[in-house]
Design an enzyme around this catalytic site. Structure first.
Site, short mmCIF file in Angstrom:
data_model
loop_
_atom_site.label_atom_id
_atom_site.label_comp_id
_atom_site.label_asym_id
_atom_site.label_seq_id
_atom_site.Cartn_x
_atom_site.Cartn_y
_atom_site.Cartn_z
N GLU A 40 40.09 33.18 41.06
CA GLU A 40 40.26 33.39 39.62
C GLU A 40 39.32 34.51 39.17
O GLU A 40 38.22 34.66 39.69
CB GLU A 40 39.91 32.09 38.87
N LYS A 114 47.64 30.76 33.34
CA LYS A 114 46.96 29.47 33.38
C LYS A 114 47.38 28.60 32.20
O LYS A 114 47.27 28.99 31.03
CB LYS A 114 45.45 29.71 33.34
N CYS A 155 42.39 27.11 38.66
CA CYS A 155 41.15 26.42 38.33
C CYS A 155 41.34 25.07 37.63
O CYS A 155 41.70 24.10 38.27
CB CYS A 155 40.24 27.36 37.52
#
Length: 275
Positions: A40, A114, A155
């Site tokens: 990330e 995300k 994440c």
């Protein structure tokens, strides 16, 4: 099938970060990998918002993305560029945290923004509002690659198993979880969550991570992992930046699912009856 993971210590200069990524692509190809995975925020990691804004671009003009695409084409290597912060993509001015699957000709095969953003007020008085700067993604994404159908995430997404159920219902046999985990939460939850994601669906999990003390003062946990469908850790890169390789027997997915066919036993789950 050989894959490579680049564990980075991304800094505040995108040009320097791009050079490191280009070197990782070349080294991954030289090491015999079919695909490279990066963390990330591979292009820039800077919590100084004013300073970082000067280096942010939209997808069409991002120099790090362009550099990685060109490097992938030179090497003839697929790359999952874990994510970049992109500006100018939305009318409300918020950024997006976007990952890219790039093929061996440098073409973008898939994009994923995300979905889950970290907002919290702590008893210490600290307050984190990822949603103040970033907009959440709105769709799940899986893409066919040389290492099988790859489900994309980033994440904090790893804490939401419904996302991975959707990806594996769509045929994903490998999940990518690029991350920049903090040290305390990493020590507590990183290995446990990633092993759980692999075990519950009988898939490989590949998690390239940021590691160490960064130029902006933050410290990330590292321990880039590859987990096999039985939950065994195939690769753990520890706490220093570098490149690691893992040789995967992709047929292990069907073998494990044959021994423990939980994915075939899934049933639709409605709202519970509250008594």
């Amino acid at each position: 099938m050989r894959i490579a993971l680049y564990q980075a210590r991304t800094g505040i200069d995108p040009a320097a970060n791009a050079r490191d990524l280009e070197a990782a692509v070349a080294a991954a190809r030289e090491g015999g990998a079919e695909m490279l995975f990066t963390p990330e925020m591979s292009g820039l990691l800077d919590r100084d918002r004013e300073r970082s804004r000067a280096h942010l671009h939209d997808e069409a003009h991002d120099p790090v993305l362009a550099a990685v695409r060109a490097a992938a084409a030179r090497a003839g290597l697929w790359v999952h560029l874990g994510s970049l912060a992109l500006a100018g993509e939305r009318d409300d001015g918020r950024l997006v945290n976007r990952g890219f699957a790039i093929d061996a000709e440098g073409a973008i095969r898939a994009r994923y923004d995300k979905m889950h953003l970290f907002d919290v007020d702590l008893a210490t008085g600290e307050s984190w509002r990822e949603s103040a700067s970033y907009a959440p993604g709105e769709r799940t994404v899986a893409v066919d690659t040389p290492v099988g159908r790859l489900g994309l995430s980033i994440c904090y997404d790893m804490r939401f198993p419904d996302l991975y159920r959707a990806l594996t219902d769509a045929g994903a046999t490998m999940l990518s979880v690029p991350a920049a985990f903090t040290v305390p939460t990493g020590a507590a939850h990183w290995h446990a969550l990633l092993r759980a994601r692999a075990i519950e669906a009988g898939v490989f999990v590949v998690a390239a991570a940021q590691a160490g003390l960064h130029e902006d003062g933050r410290e990330t946990y590292g321990h880039s992992l590859v987990v096999d469908p039985w939950g065994n850790i195939v690769l753990d890169l520890g706490t220093e930046p570098g490149l690691g390789f893992a040789d995967l027997a992709l047929e292990q997915v069907e073998e494990v699912r044959g021994r423990l066919p939980a994915i075939r036993h899934r049933r639709p789950i409605g709202a519970p009856e509250v008594l």
